[in-house]
Scaffold this active site. Sequence first.
Site, PDB file in Angstrom:
ATOM      1  N   ARG A 211      80.990  -7.802  14.640  1.00  0.00           N
ATOM      2  CA  ARG A 211      81.880  -7.283  15.873  1.00  0.00           C
ATOM      3  C   ARG A 211      80.963  -6.047  16.258  1.00  0.00           C
ATOM      4  O   ARG A 211      80.982  -5.596  17.630  1.00  0.00           O
ATOM      5  CB  ARG A 211      83.378  -6.721  15.368  1.00  0.00           C
TER       6      ARG A 211
ATOM      7  N   LYS B  40      78.446  -8.133  -0.480  1.00  0.00           N
ATOM      8  CA  LYS B  40      79.383  -9.461  -0.984  1.00  0.00           C
ATOM      9  C   LYS B  40      79.060  -9.713  -2.337  1.00  0.00           C
ATOM     10  O   LYS B  40      78.069  -9.493  -3.096  1.00  0.00           O
ATOM     11  CB  LYS B  40      78.967 -10.740  -0.226  1.00  0.00           C
TER      12      LYS B  40
END
Length: 513
Positions: free
Chosen positions: A355, A280
């Site tokens: 996920r 990020k």
Amino acid sequence: MTQINQTAQAFQVPFIDVTSDEAIFEGEGWDAVVVIAPTLADIKQDEINLLASHASQIDQRVGNTATLLLAPGLAGGRLIISPVADADNTYNDVRIFAKAAREGIAIAKAAGATKPLLVVPAVSDTRYQHAQQVAALACGQELWQPLEAREAKSLTPSLAAIGLLNSASHSMLINAAESGRVLARDLCGTEPERMSAMGFAKYCVDAFADSDIAISVIDQVEQLHTDYPLLSAVGRSSFGVERHHPRVVKLEYIGEGTITKTLFFAGKGVVYDTGGADIKVAGSMAGMSRDKGGAAAVAGLMKALSIIKPKGIKVVAELGLVRNSIGSDAFVTDEIISSHAGMRVRIGNTDAEGRLVLADLLSHLRVQAQREVNPQLFSVATLTGHVVRAYGGYPALVENDEAKKQGVALLLAQTGELWGEPFEVSRLRPEDFEKVADKNGVADVVSSNNGPSSITARGHQYPAAFLINASGLGQTSLPFTHIDIAGSAVEGDPLYGKPTANPLVTLLQVAVL
């Protein structure tokens, strides 16, 4: 019980049922009356109504904004009128009562009250049938303080208790829900070293000591690699630092009597998300210690269940706790990793790590669910930026076909609307499964594209398709509902706002229905 757990639970303000209107008067043990009502005419107690009506004739704020009135003869000499704005607006929901309650209780606290009496007159509109309970829970949200602040400043609860006038049975549910929400807020909102995977697991163990919840923690490196390969891939770079090692927390509640339904929850607990090798950038790493809101909410749900002790239900949860670290051993895009279900997963972006964690958890739950009575599976996660782009502060429900046939998302949405935790219902489409198909056939499924979910079409829907395939759920007829809470896990400032524990209250209601 350890000092940590005492710190957490001692900060909860208890709610007390009060059945007599006599409690509004001086000498009954309460020191303020806080009225939450759409209009002054809705107030049923003549003494309060008369005083408020007279005050409104000389101060137009009364009945329009939250106001403290001098009230000789009433509890503590304090009367706080906090109006519910625009209750007739058909687009509004019960959260307007929550907003008014927070304003009213804040005034009571600032005025020096320690045992306010909450008065929420019943109204005929069915949208507001749980207004008193929602208002009470809103007071808990308003009064909670971060764990770090409580410890650093030796904070104690600012109120000794809150009375619920004209309530004979609400306090048990509210106290249980708030106990769960205190735990969930602490788990979600505490900084990443204190609430590392290890710290999170320890906090849970302490919180469930001497309860009806069976708890176990998987912390052995070899077992994590074998049984949770996708989760271990996310945490691969963290294994080099012992205090950052992943954990899986298993929780189980079995109610008395014949079990009629079994609920399974997978909670995403990424205790810090750097994005991994797809790091990020541009300041977007701030606040990523809150990427554990799903696991926190599920832990809080189990806490509430341990207090209410509903009969005829079994609830099983797995919390995947992992730090998505950067380092020379970090997993990278293009790797192919076999999931617990034996599905070969091609990594599309290491910042789509949640996920992967959930897929392994769901696979374990899938195996157990096939042996249980009337099973339903859920994943709860701060999963995508897309759900925030699409729905703002509302969580999304994405269900498989079997859950849709059973009306799971519809029930959650209807319940959440009445309890101040509204959802948006999304649905899976063929394109979502096409999105996660590996086009060259080397892998069984692709975790994601290589762009941010917030700029990807159907960015919060297609991860549910991945979860179904990667966990092996697609090969069963089990009902599964994915709950993306990325926009609702905290309020206000998305980086440092107060955790909400959303959707704990709704899940609790659905569990005990």
